[in-house]
Design a protein around this motif. Structure first.
Motif, PDB file in Angstrom:
ATOM      1  N   LEU A 383      -8.997  80.880  32.894  1.00  0.00           N
ATOM      2  CA  LEU A 383      -8.641  80.163  34.115  1.00  0.00           C
ATOM      3  C   LEU A 383      -8.670  81.081  35.333  1.00  0.00           C
ATOM      4  O   LEU A 383      -9.146  80.686  36.403  1.00  0.00           O
ATOM      5  CB  LEU A 383      -7.252  79.538  33.961  1.00  0.00           C
ATOM      6  CG  LEU A 383      -7.142  78.397  32.940  1.00  0.00           C
ATOM      7  CD1 LEU A 383      -5.687  78.009  32.734  1.00  0.00           C
ATOM      8  CD2 LEU A 383      -7.958  77.188  33.391  1.00  0.00           C
ATOM      9  N   VAL A 384      -8.188  82.294  35.179  1.00  0.00           N
ATOM     10  CA  VAL A 384      -8.214  83.262  36.285  1.00  0.00           C
ATOM     11  C   VAL A 384      -9.659  83.578  36.666  1.00  0.00           C
ATOM     12  O   VAL A 384     -10.023  83.614  37.850  1.00  0.00           O
ATOM     13  CB  VAL A 384      -7.468  84.556  35.886  1.00  0.00           C
ATOM     14  CG1 VAL A 384      -7.764  85.667  36.901  1.00  0.00           C
ATOM     15  CG2 VAL A 384      -5.975  84.289  35.818  1.00  0.00           C
ATOM     16  N   PHE A 392     -12.175  75.916  41.383  1.00  0.00           N
ATOM     17  CA  PHE A 392     -11.239  74.899  41.867  1.00  0.00           C
ATOM     18  C   PHE A 392     -11.873  73.970  42.901  1.00  0.00           C
ATOM     19  O   PHE A 392     -11.814  72.742  42.785  1.00  0.00           O
ATOM     20  CB  PHE A 392      -9.992  75.578  42.459  1.00  0.00           C
ATOM     21  CG  PHE A 392      -8.834  74.637  42.633  1.00  0.00           C
ATOM     22  CD1 PHE A 392      -7.935  74.427  41.599  1.00  0.00           C
ATOM     23  CD2 PHE A 392      -8.653  73.949  43.815  1.00  0.00           C
ATOM     24  CE1 PHE A 392      -6.862  73.540  41.748  1.00  0.00           C
ATOM     25  CE2 PHE A 392      -7.594  73.065  43.981  1.00  0.00           C
ATOM     26  CZ  PHE A 392      -6.697  72.858  42.938  1.00  0.00           C
ATOM     27  N   GLN A 393     -12.479  74.550  43.933  1.00  0.00           N
ATOM     28  CA  GLN A 393     -13.086  73.737  44.983  1.00  0.00           C
ATOM     29  C   GLN A 393     -14.259  72.920  44.456  1.00  0.00           C
ATOM     30  O   GLN A 393     -14.491  71.788  44.879  1.00  0.00           O
ATOM     31  CB  GLN A 393     -13.552  74.637  46.137  1.00  0.00           C
ATOM     32  CG  GLN A 393     -12.424  75.268  46.926  1.00  0.00           C
ATOM     33  CD  GLN A 393     -11.587  74.215  47.634  1.00  0.00           C
ATOM     34  OE1 GLN A 393     -12.089  73.167  48.022  1.00  0.00           O
ATOM     35  NE2 GLN A 393     -10.292  74.486  47.788  1.00  0.00           N
ATOM     36  N   LYS A 394     -15.003  73.477  43.510  1.00  0.00           N
ATOM     37  CA  LYS A 394     -16.128  72.732  42.945  1.00  0.00           C
ATOM     38  C   LYS A 394     -15.651  71.509  42.161  1.00  0.00           C
ATOM     39  O   LYS A 394     -16.239  70.429  42.259  1.00  0.00           O
ATOM     40  CB  LYS A 394     -16.941  73.654  42.023  1.00  0.00           C
ATOM     41  CG  LYS A 394     -17.958  74.514  42.742  1.00  0.00           C
ATOM     42  CD  LYS A 394     -18.947  75.081  41.747  1.00  0.00           C
ATOM     43  CE  LYS A 394     -20.123  75.693  42.462  1.00  0.00           C
ATOM     44  NZ  LYS A 394     -21.168  76.144  41.524  1.00  0.00           N
ATOM     45  N   LEU A 395     -14.599  71.699  41.399  1.00  0.00           N
ATOM     46  CA  LEU A 395     -14.066  70.574  40.629  1.00  0.00           C
ATOM     47  C   LEU A 395     -13.516  69.483  41.543  1.00  0.00           C
ATOM     48  O   LEU A 395     -13.693  68.282  41.274  1.00  0.00           O
ATOM     49  CB  LEU A 395     -12.968  71.068  39.684  1.00  0.00           C
ATOM     50  CG  LEU A 395     -13.434  71.958  38.527  1.00  0.00           C
ATOM     51  CD1 LEU A 395     -12.249  72.572  37.805  1.00  0.00           C
ATOM     52  CD2 LEU A 395     -14.305  71.179  37.554  1.00  0.00           C
ATOM     53  N   TYR A 421      -2.457  79.163  38.870  1.00  0.00           N
ATOM     54  CA  TYR A 421      -3.021  80.508  39.017  1.00  0.00           C
ATOM     55  C   TYR A 421      -3.700  80.717  40.377  1.00  0.00           C
ATOM     56  O   TYR A 421      -4.277  81.765  40.635  1.00  0.00           O
ATOM     57  CB  TYR A 421      -4.070  80.756  37.919  1.00  0.00           C
ATOM     58  CG  TYR A 421      -3.528  80.724  36.513  1.00  0.00           C
ATOM     59  CD1 TYR A 421      -3.092  81.876  35.889  1.00  0.00           C
ATOM     60  CD2 TYR A 421      -3.467  79.514  35.803  1.00  0.00           C
ATOM     61  CE1 TYR A 421      -2.601  81.843  34.581  1.00  0.00           C
ATOM     62  CE2 TYR A 421      -2.976  79.465  34.516  1.00  0.00           C
ATOM     63  CZ  TYR A 421      -2.550  80.630  33.901  1.00  0.00           C
ATOM     64  OH  TYR A 421      -2.064  80.602  32.623  1.00  0.00           O
ATOM     65  N   ARG A 422      -3.641  79.716  41.257  1.00  0.00           N
ATOM     66  CA  ARG A 422      -4.436  79.748  42.485  1.00  0.00           C
ATOM     67  C   ARG A 422      -4.031  80.839  43.465  1.00  0.00           C
ATOM     68  O   ARG A 422      -4.886  81.404  44.140  1.00  0.00           O
ATOM     69  CB  ARG A 422      -4.350  78.400  43.204  1.00  0.00           C
ATOM     70  CG  ARG A 422      -5.124  77.287  42.519  1.00  0.00           C
ATOM     71  CD  ARG A 422      -5.013  76.004  43.309  1.00  0.00           C
ATOM     72  NE  ARG A 422      -5.670  76.121  44.609  1.00  0.00           N
ATOM     73  CZ  ARG A 422      -5.501  75.254  45.603  1.00  0.00           C
ATOM     74  NH1 ARG A 422      -4.665  74.245  45.452  1.00  0.00           N
ATOM     75  NH2 ARG A 422      -6.140  75.407  46.734  1.00  0.00           N
ATOM     76  N   ALA A 423      -2.797  81.122  43.589  1.00  0.00           N
ATOM     77  CA  ALA A 423      -2.309  82.036  44.630  1.00  0.00           C
ATOM     78  C   ALA A 423      -3.007  83.388  44.571  1.00  0.00           C
ATOM     79  O   ALA A 423      -2.932  84.115  43.592  1.00  0.00           O
ATOM     80  CB  ALA A 423      -0.804  82.228  44.475  1.00  0.00           C
TER      81      ALA A 423
END
Length: 440
Positions: A383-384, A392-395, A421-423
């Motif tokens: 995921l990282v 993330f943006q693609k999904l 895990y986004r931060a």
């Protein structure tokens, strides 16, 4: 009507200068030389029962579209016979020769199209020769069918429409049962002819799906000659596309998996590579008793790493097929472990989202989902890594621009897994979002 032929310089042919201002002249084609449908010079003029003459290709297209009237008179045709207008064709040819200084080339005399009766007669003889296992007579007949098919697309349609695929497939099965080595010449010729008769009908599928026929095609795969090798792998691909139940029968042959992987690895020619990947796709995607065993065998042969290397830089058609196979392999534990241990997996999967096609996007998201869903030990690492390469943006964009319900569900699940895990990790690659069409 004025057409685009322009007069060549006479000096090229006669050593004289053209008169000033007359160096380029437009050429007018006589109206009675032009097809009433296409308005182009007729190459093969034929006359209908209405008395109107058309170019054969144009009027056949008209009739095949379901029209029963004469395009000019709009009267109902008494018959669909097309009588060659030899007199007009000879006049057109003479006119072409006369106007050769304008760059007009003489239209060759067309060959008479094959008729359904001729096709039926020769197919009857093919059946008889195969029953007698007379390879020389059958080879002669199949070569004649090949010659007819090479003359025109119209001939091919006529041959296929009259059941040639089923007859040739039955002959292929008969000679394969007798002896592949002894009948290799006629078997090669039959397989070559069958390669322009796709898709196969039910009878052809039955004959080509026999153990003897499959064994013959696999035998050709190991041949040194490229042509029978290519014809065999393409025929196998088309056969599995029609009847995926044959996958289990095919997998019973020893050495098939190794040959398929070798074809993908060596990339002998694009046709063989694409067909091989597609055959593997059917083998790993169809559920049957030994499917897990087959997937494991392909994984142990290094197919996961091989496909990832191919995916780094490949054309659309190969990319879709390779992603489909990779998705199938990742449905088993060993395939997922192999993919998780390869540094290319996540970057390549994320890269292919929205880059190739809707199908490629679906396979890419499914593969990432498989790795995260069942690879709990490495889920955080995956995921990282996915966040770092812009997943993330693609999904999010996949959901916004529209996708299938199944893909949308998997994309939503992945977004939920990625969110914690986004931060400080998220990355956006702007080039992937150019020229995307909105869904509204």
């Amino acid at each position: 009507m004025i057409l685009g032929w322009r007069k060549r310089r006479i000096a090229r042919h006669a050593g004289k200068k053209n008169p000033p201002g007359n160096q380029e002249m437009e050429l007018v084609i006589p109206n009675h030389f032009r097809c009433p449908i296409s308005l182009e010079l007729m190459k093969d003029p034929v006359t209908l029962s209405s008395g109107i003459t058309y170019d054969r290709e144009s009027i056949e297209t008209w009739l095949e579209a379901g029209n029963f009237t004469c395009p000019v008179t709009n009267s109902m045709l008494r018959s669909f016979d097309q009588i060659p207008n030899h007199t007009l064709r000879k006049m057109i040819q003479d006119w072409c020769v006369e106007k050769q200084n304008y760059g007009v080339e003489r239209i060759p005399t067309p060959r008479t199209p094959v008729t359904p009766i001729e096709v039926s007669e020769i197919l009857f003889d093919v059946s008889a020769s195969s029953l007698d296992v007379d390879q020389y007579r059958c080879l002669e007949l199949v070569q004649k069918i090949q010659k007819w098919g090479a003359e025109s697309e119209r001939n091919r349609r006529c041959i296929v429409a009259n059941g040639a695929a089923a007859v040739l497939a039955a002959a292929f099965d008969a000679f394969s049962n007798d002896s592949v080595e002894r009948n290799v010449a006629v078997l090669e010729e039959i397989l070559s002819a069958l390669n322009w008769m796709f898709p196969f009908d039910v009878e052809a599928q039955k004959s080509l799906g026999s153990r003897a026929s499959l064994g013959c095609m696999i035998w050709f795969l190991s041949s040194k000659d490229l042509s029978p090798k290519q014809d065999s792998i393409v025929a196998l691909k088309e056969l599995l596309a029609c009847d995926q139940k044959l996958v289990e029968k095919l997998s019973d042959f020893e050495g098939v998996n190794e040959m398929l992987v070798e074809f993908v690895k060596k990339q002998i020619c694009p046709t063989i590579t694409k067909a091989s990947i597609m055959v593997i796709f059917y083998m790993v995607s169809v559920a049957y008793s030994s499917s897990e065993k087959i997937k494991l065998a392909f994984v142990k042969m290094g197919l996961v790493s091989l496909l990832l290397e191919i995916l780094v830089d490949s054309e659309k058609s190969i990319c879709e097929r390779a992603l489909g196979v990779l998705c199938g392999l990742c449905s088993c534990k060993e395939g997922r472990e192999e993919a998780q241990s390869n540094a290319l997996t996540v970057p390549v999967m994320v890269k292919k989202i929205l880059r190739v096609s809707d199908l490629a996007t679906e396979y890419s998201i499914s593969t990432i989902s498989e790795l995260c869903k069942y690879g709990r030990r490495d889920e955080g690492k995956i995921l990282v890594e996915a966040l770092q390469v812009g997943a993330f943006q693609k999904l999010l964009l996949v959901i916004q621009v529209g996708c299938g319900d199944k893909t949308k569900e998997k994309a939503t699940e992945l977004l939920k897994l990625l969110n914690p895990y986004r931060a400080g990790l998220e990355c956006i690659e702007s080039v992937d979002f150019k020229n995307l069409k909105r869904s509204f």
